[in-house]
Design a protein around this motif. Structure first.
Motif, PDB file in Angstrom:
ATOM      1  N   GLN A   1       8.687  -4.400  -4.357  1.00  0.00           N
ATOM      2  CA  GLN A   1       8.139  -3.223  -3.678  1.00  0.00           C
ATOM      3  C   GLN A   1       8.290  -1.979  -4.550  1.00  0.00           C
ATOM      4  OE1 GLN A   1       6.695  -2.833  -0.395  1.00  0.00           O
ATOM      5  NE2 GLN A   1       6.229  -0.786  -1.206  1.00  0.00           N
TER       6      GLN A   1
ATOM      7  N   TYR B   1       4.119  -5.280  -5.752  1.00  0.00           N
ATOM      8  CA  TYR B   1       3.551  -5.671  -7.040  1.00  0.00           C
ATOM      9  C   TYR B   1       3.917  -7.114  -7.339  1.00  0.00           C
ATOM     10  CZ  TYR B   1       2.095  -0.934  -8.070  1.00  0.00           C
ATOM     11  OH  TYR B   1       1.457   0.278  -8.054  1.00  0.00           O
TER      12      TYR B   1
ATOM     13  N   TRP C   1      -0.684  -8.558 -13.489  1.00  0.00           N
ATOM     14  CA  TRP C   1      -0.013  -7.867 -12.393  1.00  0.00           C
ATOM     15  C   TRP C   1      -1.082  -7.504 -11.352  1.00  0.00           C
ATOM     16  CZ3 TRP C   1       5.132  -7.216 -11.681  1.00  0.00           C
ATOM     17  CH2 TRP C   1       5.982  -7.368 -12.775  1.00  0.00           C
TER      18      TRP C   1
ATOM     19  N   ARG D   1      -5.176  -7.496  -1.801  1.00  0.00           N
ATOM     20  CA  ARG D   1      -4.516  -7.466  -3.100  1.00  0.00           C
ATOM     21  C   ARG D   1      -5.530  -7.079  -4.173  1.00  0.00           C
ATOM     22  NH1 ARG D   1      -0.399 -12.225  -3.959  1.00  0.00           N
ATOM     23  NH2 ARG D   1      -2.285 -13.507  -3.864  1.00  0.00           N
TER      24      ARG D   1
ATOM     25  N   ARG E   1      -1.366  -5.920  -7.103  1.00  0.00           N
ATOM     26  CA  ARG E   1      -0.592  -5.198  -6.093  1.00  0.00           C
ATOM     27  C   ARG E   1      -1.314  -5.254  -4.753  1.00  0.00           C
ATOM     28  NH1 ARG E   1      -1.366   1.078  -8.234  1.00  0.00           N
ATOM     29  NH2 ARG E   1      -3.559   1.318  -7.605  1.00  0.00           N
TER      30      ARG E   1
ATOM     31  N   GLY F   1       7.036 -10.958  -5.580  1.00  0.00           N
ATOM     32  CA  GLY F   1       6.660  -9.561  -5.392  1.00  0.00           C
ATOM     33  C   GLY F   1       7.842  -8.619  -5.401  1.00  0.00           C
TER      34      GLY F   1
ATOM     35  N   ASP G   1      -0.024   4.556  -5.453  1.00  0.00           N
ATOM     36  CA  ASP G   1       0.457   3.383  -6.188  1.00  0.00           C
ATOM     37  C   ASP G   1       1.455   2.576  -5.359  1.00  0.00           C
ATOM     38  OD1 ASP G   1       0.519   5.430  -9.138  1.00  0.00           O
ATOM     39  OD2 ASP G   1      -0.971   3.908  -8.608  1.00  0.00           O
TER      40      ASP G   1
END
Length: 123
Positions: free
Chosen positions: A118, A94, A36, A45, A38, A116, A90
């Motif tokens: 959100q 993702y 993973w 990223r 983000r 992805g 955070d």
């Protein structure tokens, strides 16, 4: 080739939990390293978490250690990201990714990516 579709993103408050799912298709899914990543608005990223195809070995970015947990169910071709104690920082899109390589944290080793999902964490 592995095709990936993420789901589970949304708007939550700080301190809440959220679980992301990533369903994969293709014969290689069960033998792929899954990760993973983000990307926050205006930022590069970054690596979040990864695990081996067996699920035994896991790796986490420093900013999520102790709060996020990655897991997989190869019978369901699904990898999960359990996110606890979410913080506004955070907030990001993702991405789920698959790699047939031997490293876990290097973005360029991942050759299959989802579209992805959100995640937005409010104060």
């Amino acid at each position: 080739q592995v095709q990936l579709v993420e789901s589970g993103g949304g708007l939550v408050q700080a301190g809440d939990s959220l679980t992301l799912s990533c369903v994969g298709t293709g014969r290689r899914f069960s033998r792929s390293v899954m990760g993973w990543f983000r990307q926050a608005s205006g930022k590069e990223r970054e690596f979040v978490a990864a695990l081996s195809w067996t699920g035994v070995h896991t790796y986490y970015g420093d900013s999520v250690k102790g709060r996020f947990t990655i897991s997989r169910d190869n019978a369901k071709n699904t990898v999960y990201l359990q996110m606890n104690s979410l913080k506004p920082e955070d907030t990001a899109v993702y991405y789920c990714a698959a790699s047939q390589g031997e490293t876990y944290t290097i973005e360029s080793d991942y050759n299959n990516w989802g579209q992805g999902t959100q995640v937005t964490v409010s104060e």
